[in-house]
Design a protein around this motif. Structure first.
Motif, PDB file in Angstrom:
ATOM      1  N   UNK A 148    -122.568 -57.918  41.974  1.00  0.00           N
ATOM      2  CA  UNK A 148    -122.012 -56.804  41.209  1.00  0.00           C
ATOM      3  C   UNK A 148    -123.123 -55.815  40.917  1.00  0.00           C
ATOM      4  N   UNK A 149    -122.915 -54.580  41.314  1.00  0.00           N
ATOM      5  CA  UNK A 149    -123.905 -53.539  41.107  1.00  0.00           C
ATOM      6  C   UNK A 149    -123.677 -52.319  41.968  1.00  0.00           C
ATOM      7  N   UNK A 150    -122.661 -52.388  42.846  1.00  0.00           N
ATOM      8  CA  UNK A 150    -122.351 -51.269  43.737  1.00  0.00           C
ATOM      9  C   UNK A 150    -121.627 -50.170  42.961  1.00  0.00           C
ATOM     10  N   UNK A 151    -122.047 -48.933  43.137  1.00  0.00           N
ATOM     11  CA  UNK A 151    -121.434 -47.793  42.457  1.00  0.00           C
ATOM     12  C   UNK A 151    -119.939 -47.740  42.728  1.00  0.00           C
ATOM     13  N   UNK A 152    -119.167 -47.472  41.684  1.00  0.00           N
ATOM     14  CA  UNK A 152    -117.723 -47.263  41.846  1.00  0.00           C
ATOM     15  C   UNK A 152    -117.495 -46.124  42.842  1.00  0.00           C
ATOM     16  N   UNK A 153    -116.327 -46.098  43.448  1.00  0.00           N
ATOM     17  CA  UNK A 153    -116.033 -45.073  44.454  1.00  0.00           C
ATOM     18  C   UNK A 153    -115.922 -43.686  43.825  1.00  0.00           C
ATOM     19  N   UNK A 154    -116.167 -42.679  44.630  1.00  0.00           N
ATOM     20  CA  UNK A 154    -116.054 -41.289  44.171  1.00  0.00           C
ATOM     21  C   UNK A 154    -114.645 -41.002  43.664  1.00  0.00           C
ATOM     22  N   UNK A 155    -113.632 -41.551  44.332  1.00  0.00           N
ATOM     23  CA  UNK A 155    -112.246 -41.343  43.894  1.00  0.00           C
ATOM     24  C   UNK A 155    -111.987 -41.985  42.538  1.00  0.00           C
ATOM     25  N   UNK A 156    -112.498 -43.186  42.341  1.00  0.00           N
ATOM     26  CA  UNK A 156    -112.325 -43.879  41.058  1.00  0.00           C
ATOM     27  C   UNK A 156    -113.017 -43.115  39.931  1.00  0.00           C
ATOM     28  N   UNK A 157    -114.204 -42.598  40.218  1.00  0.00           N
ATOM     29  CA  UNK A 157    -114.942 -41.826  39.211  1.00  0.00           C
ATOM     30  C   UNK A 157    -114.198 -40.535  38.880  1.00  0.00           C
ATOM     31  N   UNK A 158    -113.709 -39.836  39.895  1.00  0.00           N
ATOM     32  CA  UNK A 158    -112.955 -38.592  39.654  1.00  0.00           C
ATOM     33  C   UNK A 158    -111.699 -38.868  38.836  1.00  0.00           C
ATOM     34  N   UNK A 159    -110.994 -39.942  39.150  1.00  0.00           N
ATOM     35  CA  UNK A 159    -109.784 -40.298  38.402  1.00  0.00           C
ATOM     36  C   UNK A 159    -110.114 -40.580  36.932  1.00  0.00           C
ATOM     37  N   UNK A 160    -111.232 -41.262  36.681  1.00  0.00           N
ATOM     38  CA  UNK A 160    -111.657 -41.548  35.319  1.00  0.00           C
ATOM     39  C   UNK A 160    -111.903 -40.253  34.562  1.00  0.00           C
ATOM     40  N   UNK A 161    -112.584 -39.302  35.199  1.00  0.00           N
ATOM     41  CA  UNK A 161    -112.888 -38.014  34.568  1.00  0.00           C
ATOM     42  C   UNK A 161    -111.600 -37.230  34.289  1.00  0.00           C
ATOM     43  N   UNK A 162    -110.687 -37.219  35.240  1.00  0.00           N
ATOM     44  CA  UNK A 162    -109.397 -36.526  35.046  1.00  0.00           C
ATOM     45  C   UNK A 162    -108.650 -37.130  33.854  1.00  0.00           C
ATOM     46  N   UNK A 163    -108.615 -38.441  33.782  1.00  0.00           N
ATOM     47  CA  UNK A 163    -107.935 -39.108  32.657  1.00  0.00           C
ATOM     48  C   UNK A 163    -108.608 -38.829  31.327  1.00  0.00           C
ATOM     49  N   UNK A 164    -109.920 -38.614  31.362  1.00  0.00           N
ATOM     50  CA  UNK A 164    -110.660 -38.375  30.131  1.00  0.00           C
ATOM     51  C   UNK A 164    -110.530 -36.932  29.630  1.00  0.00           C
ATOM     52  N   UNK A 165    -110.670 -35.963  30.545  1.00  0.00           N
ATOM     53  CA  UNK A 165    -110.711 -34.561  30.092  1.00  0.00           C
ATOM     54  C   UNK A 165    -109.704 -33.636  30.773  1.00  0.00           C
ATOM     55  N   UNK A 166    -109.022 -34.099  31.790  1.00  0.00           N
ATOM     56  CA  UNK A 166    -108.089 -33.234  32.512  1.00  0.00           C
ATOM     57  C   UNK A 166    -106.899 -32.847  31.667  1.00  0.00           C
ATOM     58  N   UNK A 167    -106.399 -31.657  31.907  1.00  0.00           N
ATOM     59  CA  UNK A 167    -105.190 -31.155  31.253  1.00  0.00           C
ATOM     60  C   UNK A 167    -105.256 -31.178  29.745  1.00  0.00           C
ATOM     61  N   UNK A 168    -106.444 -31.006  29.184  1.00  0.00           N
ATOM     62  CA  UNK A 168    -106.584 -30.968  27.712  1.00  0.00           C
ATOM     63  C   UNK A 168    -106.893 -29.573  27.273  1.00  0.00           C
TER      64      UNK A 168
END
Length: 181
Positions: free
Chosen positions: A161-181
């Motif tokens: 365990x230590x591999x960076x999460x995927x770019x898509x997973x990271x983008x989805x996290x950011x959208x859920x955190x700050x998107x459409x606010x």
């Protein structure tokens, strides 16, 4: 989904630094304004020009670049979200202990935006009790969120365990955190 939102991306000096280019591309496709800060060590893995080309903005490495603004304060205020991907054990430790000795850590200390950390490192480092303690210390503050690394083949050739999460997973996290606010 991220139109009008500024994501400041910190890139640290691990082998996964090259994957940050895909993160910038993904965030730009979602119409985010992406500003990149790199540590000096990150520039050994990928060139700042790559991020300037993908983001359409200047990439920051040094706290002493000649500009008319105090950049770490300006970027800290501009951020709707501060993402550090990949994030090394070194930078996690610095942030957890209030050490601000470069452009990235100084800007993190100055932001009031949520800080999202996507660790990437050797599995022994990731599971080290000191690293885990530093991550928990940051989580307990509330402003700091983590995107867990994946299990996979790591730079040394072994699995863990230590591999960076995927770019898509990271983008989805950011959208859920700050998107459409």
């Amino acid at each position: 989904m991220l139109k009008g939102k500024c994501v400041v991306l910190g890139v640290t000096g691990g082998i996964a630094a090259y994957k940050a280019a895909a993160i910038v591309s993904g965030l730009k496709k979602l119409h985010a304004d992406v500003r990149v800060i790199m540590t000096e060590n990150a520039t050994r893995f990928i060139a700042p020009l790559t991020f300037e080309t993908l983001s359409g903005n200047q990439t920051y490495v040094s706290s002493f670049e000649k500009t008319w603004e105090i950049e770490h304060i300006s970027l800290a205020r501009k951020a709707d979200c501060f993402l550090i991907a990949p994030c090394t054990a070194n930078v996690i430790g610095k942030i957890a202990n209030g050490i601000a000795d470069d452009m990235l850590t100084t800007t993190v200390m100055a932001t009031r935006a949520p800080v999202v950390i996507a660790p990437a490192m050797n599995d022994a480092m990731y599971t080290n009790p000191i690293v885990q303690g530093n991550m928990q210390k940051l989580k307990d503050l509330g402003q700091y969120k983590f995107i867990d690394p994946h299990e996979g083949v790591l730079a040394y050739g072994g699995k863990g365990t230590g591999e960076l999460a995927s770019a898509d997973e990271i983008a989805e996290f950011i959208v859920n955190l700050i998107g459409n606010k």
